[in-house]
Design a protein around this motif. Structure first.
Motif, PDB file in Angstrom:
ATOM      1  N   LEU A   1       0.820  -1.200   0.000  1.00  0.00           N
ATOM      2  CA  LEU A   1       0.000   0.000   0.000  1.00  0.00           C
ATOM      3  C   LEU A   1       0.859   1.257   0.000  1.00  0.00           C
ATOM      4  CD1 LEU A   1      -2.921   1.001   0.073  1.00  0.00           C
ATOM      5  CD2 LEU A   1      -2.798   0.970   2.569  1.00  0.00           C
ATOM      6  N   ASP A   2       2.005   1.222   0.705  1.00  0.00           N
ATOM      7  CA  ASP A   2       2.858   2.417   0.756  1.00  0.00           C
ATOM      8  C   ASP A   2       3.387   2.782  -0.624  1.00  0.00           C
ATOM      9  OD1 ASP A   2       4.172   0.018   0.830  1.00  0.00           O
ATOM     10  OD2 ASP A   2       5.656   0.614   2.337  1.00  0.00           O
ATOM     11  N   GLU A   3       3.823   1.763  -1.417  1.00  0.00           N
ATOM     12  CA  GLU A   3       4.295   2.050  -2.774  1.00  0.00           C
ATOM     13  C   GLU A   3       3.163   2.568  -3.653  1.00  0.00           C
ATOM     14  OE1 GLU A   3       4.776  -0.719  -1.150  1.00  0.00           O
ATOM     15  OE2 GLU A   3       6.946  -1.086  -1.020  1.00  0.00           O
ATOM     16  N   ALA A   4       1.949   1.988  -3.459  1.00  0.00           N
ATOM     17  CA  ALA A   4       0.808   2.426  -4.262  1.00  0.00           C
ATOM     18  C   ALA A   4       0.460   3.880  -3.968  1.00  0.00           C
ATOM     19  CB  ALA A   4      -0.394   1.528  -3.988  1.00  0.00           C
ATOM     20  N   ILE A   5       0.467   4.267  -2.697  1.00  0.00           N
ATOM     21  CA  ILE A   5       0.133   5.647  -2.340  1.00  0.00           C
ATOM     22  C   ILE A   5       1.132   6.616  -2.945  1.00  0.00           C
ATOM     23  CG2 ILE A   5       0.033   7.255  -0.399  1.00  0.00           C
ATOM     24  CD1 ILE A   5      -1.277   5.073   1.247  1.00  0.00           C
ATOM     25  N   LYS A   6       2.409   6.264  -2.910  1.00  0.00           N
ATOM     26  CA  LYS A   6       3.427   7.146  -3.506  1.00  0.00           C
ATOM     27  C   LYS A   6       3.226   7.262  -5.016  1.00  0.00           C
ATOM     28  CE  LYS A   6       7.078   6.575  -0.027  1.00  0.00           C
ATOM     29  NZ  LYS A   6       6.197   6.033   1.007  1.00  0.00           N
ATOM     30  N   ALA A   7       2.921   6.144  -5.675  1.00  0.00           N
ATOM     31  CA  ALA A   7       2.702   6.179  -7.123  1.00  0.00           C
ATOM     32  C   ALA A   7       1.466   7.009  -7.463  1.00  0.00           C
ATOM     33  CB  ALA A   7       2.550   4.756  -7.662  1.00  0.00           C
ATOM     34  N   LEU A   8       0.394   6.854  -6.686  1.00  0.00           N
ATOM     35  CA  LEU A   8      -0.822   7.626  -6.935  1.00  0.00           C
ATOM     36  C   LEU A   8      -0.604   9.114  -6.670  1.00  0.00           C
ATOM     37  CD1 LEU A   8      -3.505   5.259  -5.327  1.00  0.00           C
ATOM     38  CD2 LEU A   8      -2.956   5.529  -7.750  1.00  0.00           C
ATOM     39  N   SER A   9       0.200   9.432  -5.651  1.00  0.00           N
ATOM     40  CA  SER A   9       0.514  10.842  -5.366  1.00  0.00           C
ATOM     41  C   SER A   9       1.217  11.487  -6.550  1.00  0.00           C
ATOM     42  CB  SER A   9       1.392  10.940  -4.114  1.00  0.00           C
ATOM     43  OG  SER A   9       0.700  10.516  -2.972  1.00  0.00           O
ATOM     44  N   ALA A  10       2.131  10.740  -7.168  1.00  0.00           N
ATOM     45  CA  ALA A  10       2.847  11.276  -8.330  1.00  0.00           C
ATOM     46  C   ALA A  10       1.889  11.513  -9.497  1.00  0.00           C
ATOM     47  CB  ALA A  10       3.952  10.305  -8.746  1.00  0.00           C
ATOM     48  N   ILE A  11       0.932  10.592  -9.697  1.00  0.00           N
ATOM     49  CA  ILE A  11      -0.051  10.762 -10.770  1.00  0.00           C
ATOM     50  C   ILE A  11      -0.902  12.010 -10.512  1.00  0.00           C
ATOM     51  CG2 ILE A  11      -2.085   9.739 -11.856  1.00  0.00           C
ATOM     52  CD1 ILE A  11      -0.862   6.980 -11.215  1.00  0.00           C
TER      53      ILE A  11
ATOM     54  N   LYS B   1      -1.115  12.364   0.494  1.00  0.00           N
ATOM     55  CA  LYS B   1       0.034  12.745   1.322  1.00  0.00           C
ATOM     56  C   LYS B   1      -0.281  12.549   2.798  1.00  0.00           C
ATOM     57  CE  LYS B   1       2.057  16.063  -1.929  1.00  0.00           C
ATOM     58  NZ  LYS B   1       2.386  17.484  -2.192  1.00  0.00           N
ATOM     59  N   GLN B   2      -1.507  12.914   3.195  1.00  0.00           N
ATOM     60  CA  GLN B   2      -1.927  12.696   4.584  1.00  0.00           C
ATOM     61  C   GLN B   2      -1.919  11.206   4.929  1.00  0.00           C
ATOM     62  OE1 GLN B   2      -5.937  14.064   5.410  1.00  0.00           O
ATOM     63  NE2 GLN B   2      -6.129  12.581   7.059  1.00  0.00           N
ATOM     64  N   MET B   3      -2.435  10.366   4.023  1.00  0.00           N
ATOM     65  CA  MET B   3      -2.475   8.930   4.264  1.00  0.00           C
ATOM     66  C   MET B   3      -1.067   8.341   4.312  1.00  0.00           C
ATOM     67  SD  MET B   3      -5.741   7.996   1.804  1.00  0.00           S
ATOM     68  CE  MET B   3      -5.926   6.301   2.346  1.00  0.00           C
ATOM     69  N   ASP B   4      -0.181   8.849   3.468  1.00  0.00           N
ATOM     70  CA  ASP B   4       1.207   8.372   3.455  1.00  0.00           C
ATOM     71  C   ASP B   4       1.895   8.679   4.783  1.00  0.00           C
ATOM     72  OD1 ASP B   4       3.479   7.197   2.326  1.00  0.00           O
ATOM     73  OD2 ASP B   4       4.251   9.144   1.659  1.00  0.00           O
TER      74      ASP B   4
ATOM     75  N   GLU C   1       0.400   9.101   7.732  1.00  0.00           N
ATOM     76  CA  GLU C   1      -0.184   8.244   8.767  1.00  0.00           C
ATOM     77  C   GLU C   1       0.367   6.830   8.691  1.00  0.00           C
ATOM     78  OE1 GLU C   1      -4.392   8.378   8.534  1.00  0.00           O
ATOM     79  OE2 GLU C   1      -4.544  10.482   9.114  1.00  0.00           O
ATOM     80  N   LEU C   2       0.582   6.348   7.479  1.00  0.00           N
ATOM     81  CA  LEU C   2       1.132   5.002   7.310  1.00  0.00           C
ATOM     82  C   LEU C   2       2.549   4.924   7.859  1.00  0.00           C
ATOM     83  CD1 LEU C   2       0.347   2.254   6.116  1.00  0.00           C
ATOM     84  CD2 LEU C   2       1.405   2.961   3.971  1.00  0.00           C
ATOM     85  N   ASP C   3       3.324   5.971   7.674  1.00  0.00           N
ATOM     86  CA  ASP C   3       4.688   6.009   8.210  1.00  0.00           C
ATOM     87  C   ASP C   3       4.695   6.020   9.730  1.00  0.00           C
ATOM     88  OD1 ASP C   3       5.855   5.960   5.735  1.00  0.00           O
ATOM     89  OD2 ASP C   3       6.083   8.137   5.582  1.00  0.00           O
ATOM     90  N   VAL C   4       3.728   6.730  10.341  1.00  0.00           N
ATOM     91  CA  VAL C   4       3.730   6.911  11.795  1.00  0.00           C
ATOM     92  C   VAL C   4       3.160   5.699  12.516  1.00  0.00           C
ATOM     93  CG1 VAL C   4       2.770   8.281  13.697  1.00  0.00           C
ATOM     94  CG2 VAL C   4       3.618   9.421  11.634  1.00  0.00           C
ATOM     95  N   ILE C   5       2.001   5.227  12.084  1.00  0.00           N
ATOM     96  CA  ILE C   5       1.327   4.163  12.843  1.00  0.00           C
ATOM     97  C   ILE C   5       1.302   2.822  12.118  1.00  0.00           C
ATOM     98  CG2 ILE C   5      -0.144   5.824  14.031  1.00  0.00           C
ATOM     99  CD1 ILE C   5      -2.422   5.056  12.224  1.00  0.00           C
ATOM    100  N   GLY C   6       1.755   2.786  10.867  1.00  0.00           N
ATOM    101  CA  GLY C   6       1.823   1.518  10.150  1.00  0.00           C
ATOM    102  C   GLY C   6       0.497   0.995   9.659  1.00  0.00           C
ATOM    103  N   LEU C   7      -0.543   1.828   9.716  1.00  0.00           N
ATOM    104  CA  LEU C   7      -1.883   1.409   9.303  1.00  0.00           C
ATOM    105  C   LEU C   7      -2.619   2.646   8.813  1.00  0.00           C
ATOM    106  CD1 LEU C   7      -3.814  -1.134   9.420  1.00  0.00           C
ATOM    107  CD2 LEU C   7      -4.723  -0.142  11.522  1.00  0.00           C
ATOM    108  N   VAL C   8      -3.410   2.477   7.757  1.00  0.00           N
ATOM    109  CA  VAL C   8      -4.099   3.638   7.217  1.00  0.00           C
ATOM    110  C   VAL C   8      -5.407   3.210   6.565  1.00  0.00           C
ATOM    111  CG1 VAL C   8      -3.114   3.576   4.877  1.00  0.00           C
ATOM    112  CG2 VAL C   8      -3.734   5.778   5.904  1.00  0.00           C
ATOM    113  N   ARG C   9      -6.351   4.149   6.571  1.00  0.00           N
ATOM    114  CA  ARG C   9      -7.581   3.992   5.813  1.00  0.00           C
ATOM    115  C   ARG C   9      -8.066   5.376   5.434  1.00  0.00           C
ATOM    116  NH1 ARG C   9     -12.547   2.735   9.971  1.00  0.00           N
ATOM    117  NH2 ARG C   9     -12.030   4.307  11.532  1.00  0.00           N
ATOM    118  N   PHE C  10      -8.919   5.439   4.423  1.00  0.00           N
ATOM    119  CA  PHE C  10      -9.397   6.715   3.909  1.00  0.00           C
ATOM    120  C   PHE C  10     -10.102   7.529   4.991  1.00  0.00           C
ATOM    121  CE2 PHE C  10     -12.814   9.262   1.998  1.00  0.00           C
ATOM    122  CZ  PHE C  10     -12.108  10.009   1.066  1.00  0.00           C
ATOM    123  N   TRP C  11     -10.852   6.838   5.879  1.00  0.00           N
ATOM    124  CA  TRP C  11     -11.709   7.536   6.835  1.00  0.00           C
ATOM    125  C   TRP C  11     -10.989   7.935   8.115  1.00  0.00           C
ATOM    126  CZ3 TRP C  11     -15.837   9.100   4.508  1.00  0.00           C
ATOM    127  CH2 TRP C  11     -16.367   8.349   3.455  1.00  0.00           C
ATOM    128  N   SER C  12      -9.702   7.723   8.199  1.00  0.00           N
ATOM    129  CA  SER C  12      -8.991   8.071   9.438  1.00  0.00           C
ATOM    130  C   SER C  12      -8.815   9.577   9.558  1.00  0.00           C
ATOM    131  CB  SER C  12      -7.630   7.385   9.472  1.00  0.00           C
ATOM    132  OG  SER C  12      -6.854   7.765   8.360  1.00  0.00           O
TER     133      SER C  12
END
Length: 759
Positions: free
Chosen positions: A719-729, A743-746, A748-759
């Motif tokens: 998911l982390d690679e996908a978020i970075k690729a989508l951010s670039a698009i 960027k916000q989701m990325d 959160e994923l770095d800090v807590i290791g878990l992410v979802r759209f509704w966080s």
């Protein structure tokens, strides 16, 4: 449950309530006879003390001012205040219950249009605080006793009050105290226990106070006018209590002078009624009382035992309580309103029987001629109902079938009836349609509008015709890839091939419900409290029965989102019949037909079952029992290029811009298995058409609302690679809002290791 911690907590949270409660107790305790009989003191006792105790409902019953100067009534209350018999707790509670009933009846006859039960409980809580708590509702008392692990609750209300107070003293390792402060705290603790959620309830988010009313389609559509009433139920339970076989019980009833005039069907229905109401159960071949049955037999309030069943499972009962509110209305108006809810009631018999049951259980009363109102008990149950709009919406579900519901009219029944020889057939007469003949029919039925794997139709067609006794296929995979549309087109093509027209009469779409834990939602159930007993027919069972009668026609049972519930639970009888078709499909355990539904019906080999599933965290996996009987096809990818070519034939605007964007997003999302189906493609294109442009702001809004909400997962899942690729698009295409969210989701994923759209 740590009772001492709860006690400490309420002492911190309810200081103001305790102060008012203790002051009211002190006022009663210190009042001498002259002060007690004063009309102003009596007025406070009846109309003001409940505010000091601060509990629940019960203010709707008006007490006439003459009660405050009624010498007989005042003397009765003074006797309760001053009497302190040296008796054991059960005997003392029984005497107190007798006095309570006498005063309640007297006030109802002389000074109130309705029974002021709640007000009188509050008065007794002040007059005898060492024996009566502030809880006015009997169900709350039972709930507290269950949470204190008291075993079978005492049979009457006053004993339950006493048992709660005694158990609280024991659990807190304290002696019963006469100090009003301690007595007030102990009563408040009992009340708090009645509102606390057990751990498992807190985890599920469901509160015990609220009743969950069944969907209208799964409710009983009538009540039997039970001759003998509650006394009949008690008589049956007395016979069942030591354990008795069903046949022996039926023989006893036939020999009984009071009940012996009944027919065998009526006797059997009364016996089954005990099981339906949860009062009896079968153990080791005999009928025995359930815990509820024993409570009912021991004199528990019948409403506590039967009201939940009637409210949750009998159509119109919850609506009736909700509709009445606290204001009386003419009986004929109430009955007419109930009849309007269900037009299939051609007479007012069912609504009137419902009203009668409610009166027997003391939920309704007639304070004025031809007027009906809720009692205090009725108000307490009504307070636990879901919102009015939920109740009425579920009522409308009965009379507003969806457009895909099968048409079970008399014409098709006549067309499908091949004669008496069909009674034992199992469908060997269905012609097998070769694939080369079927392919064109499938395309004409709508298959050419679908984007499918070229192997899908041949595989599914072979699977559904491989073993005639179990034509069962599960279509799984990505949402929005056309699984339901495929099933619809397949059924249409097969019906066309064998001359079964119109096709919609030979198929049945069933939306599986998450609360299905047994086959009743699919196959129906007996309405044993009707006289004679009736069967709640479902579209699925009707389809099965018609398939038996027309063995040369194909019938399709299409289960949508079939793994929202456990398949092996609600489909169990069908799974068993598939494997052993010679034994037939078992529908119920009664010896005779119920409303024309036999205990066992032949298994139709002309029945095709197609299930659609999405596998995610909200669904159940399949057990081996299901997988052993089904073929599975998975569609987990889409071809956006093929989608673009197909939609290009319609020449929609903005197709190139949308397809280009979707292709860019699809690849990184597919790497982490958060990709989308053709439905999303169609809706993003439709969004741009509705907006009238495919500018960056429009595409940004479409991506934000239709694609990004799919993102959820943990670090390390791709998911982390996908978020970075989508951010670039997003950055390259000027999708500002979507890029900011990524960027916000990325982060959160770095800090807590878990992410979802509704966080």
């Amino acid at each position: 449950m740590n009772l001492k911690m709860l006690d400490a907590r309420i002492r911190h949270e309810h200081e103001q309530w305790h102060s008012a409660y203790a002051a009211a107790l002190r006022k009663v305790e210190t009042a001498d006879r002259e002060a007690f009989v004063d009309p102003e003191f009596q007025r406070w006792l009846w109309t003001g003390a409940d505010d000091a105790i601060g509990i629940g409902q019960g203010n709707s019953v008006r007490i006439a001012p003459e009660a405050f100067t009624d010498a007989q009534l005042v003397e009765q209350l003074w006797s309760v205040r001053t009497s302190r018999p040296e008796l054991g707790e059960p005997r003392r509670s029984a005497d107190l219950a007798k006095v309570f009933a006498e005063i309640l009846d007297y006030v109802r006859e002389q000074h109130a249009r309705r029974r002021p039960r709640a007000r009188l409980v509050r008065i007794f809580a002040l007059l005898r605080p060492a024996e009566v708590t502030c809880m006015v509702w009997d169900e709350r008392l039972r709930r507290v006793l269950r949470r204190l692990n008291a075993g079978r609750p005492p049979r009457d209300t006053m004993r339950r009050h006493g048992a709660i107070l005694r158990l609280l003293d024991e659990r807190l390792e304290a002696q019963a105290e006469a100090d009003v402060d301690a007595l007030a705290w102990r009563s408040i603790l009992g009340w708090q226990l009645s509102t606390e959620e057990p751990d498992e309830e807190a985890a599920s988010g469901e509160k015990e106070d609220k009743l969950v009313v069944r969907p209208a389609s799964a409710q009983l559509k009538g009540l039997v006018g039970l001759s003998g009433g509650l006394e009949l139920l008690r008589d049956l339970l007395r016979r069942v209590e030591p354990g008795i076989s069903r046949q022996e019980l039926a023989d006893e009833l036939r020999a009984d002078k009071q009940w012996g005039q009944w027919s065998n069907n009526t006797i059997q229905s009364r016996i089954t009624l005990l099981k339906t109401l949860g009062l009896a159960e079968k153990r080791d071949g005999d009928l025995h009382c359930t815990p509820d049955g024993l409570e009912f037999l021991d004199g528990a309030d019948p409403a506590d035992i039967l009201a939940p069943f009637l409210i949750q499972r009998v159509f119109g009962f919850a609506a009736m309580l909700d509709h009445l509110g606290a204001d009386p209305q003419p009986t004929k108006d109430l009955v007419a309103w109930l009849q309007d809810l269900y037009p299939a009631w051609s007479t007012d018999f069912a609504p009137r029987v419902m009203v009668t049951w409610a009166k027997v259980l003391d939920l309704l009363e007639a304070p004025e001629r031809a007027q009906i109102a809720l009692t205090e008990t009725g108000e307490e149950w009504a307070a636990r109902l879901p919102p009015t709009e939920v109740i009425l919406e579920r009522a409308r579900q009965i009379t507003e079938p969806g457009e895909d519901d099968p048409d079970f009219d008399t014409e098709i029944e006549a067309d499908l009836d091949p004669g008496p020889q069909a009674a034992s057939t199992t469908g060997e007469g269905l012609r097998r349609v070769p694939l080369d003949e079927f392919d064109d029919l499938f395309a004409e039925a709508g298959g050419d509008a679908l984007i499918l794997d070229p192997h899908m139709l041949p595989v599914v067609h072979a699977a559904l015709n491989a073993t005639p006794k179990k034509r069962f296929v599960v279509l799984g995979g990505l949402s929005g890839t056309g699984k339901t549309s495929f099933a619809r087109a397949y059924a249409q093509a097969m019906c066309t091939a064998v001359g079964a027209e119109p096709a919609h009469r030979y198929r049945c779409f069933i939306a599986v419900r998450p609360d299905w834990t047994d086959p009743t939602g699919l196959l129906g159930f007996p309405i044993l409290i009707a006289d004679p007993p009736r069967w709640h027919m479902t579209p699925a069972l009707d389809l099965l029965r018609r398939a038996v009668r027309a063995p040369d026609k194909p019938f399709f049972l299409i289960l949508e989102e079939m793994n929202l519930a456990r398949v092996e639970h609600y489909l169990a009888p069908l799974l068993t019949a598939m494997e052993n078709p010679e034994s037939g499909l078992r529908l119920h355990g009664e010896p005779d037909n119920i409303d024309g539904v036999p205990p066992v019906t032949p298994w139709p080999r002309n029945l095709f079952i197609i299930g659609t599933v999405n596998m995610d965290a909200t669904t159940y996996a399949f057990s081996d029992k299901v997988l052993d009987r089904a073929f599975v096809w998975e569609t987990n990818t889409i071809e956006i290029g093929a989608w673009r070519d197909r939609r290009a034939q319609e020449t929609p605007p903005y197709l190139d811009e949308v397809a280009s964007l979707l292709e860019a997003f699809y690849e990184p999302l597919s790497e982490c298995r958060r990709h989308f189906g053709y439905r999303v493609c169609d809706e993003v294109l439709g969004f741009c058409e509705a907006a009238g442009n495919a500018a960056a702001a429009t595409l940004d809004a479409a991506v934000f609302s239709k694609i990004l909400p799919r993102l959820r997962g943990a670090e390390g899942s791709g998911l982390d690679e996908a978020i970075k690729a989508l951010s670039a698009i997003c950055s390259a295409r000027g999708l500002v809002r979507s890029g900011g969210k990524l960027k916000q989701m990325d982060a959160e994923l770095d800090v807590i290791g878990l992410v979802r759209f509704w966080s």
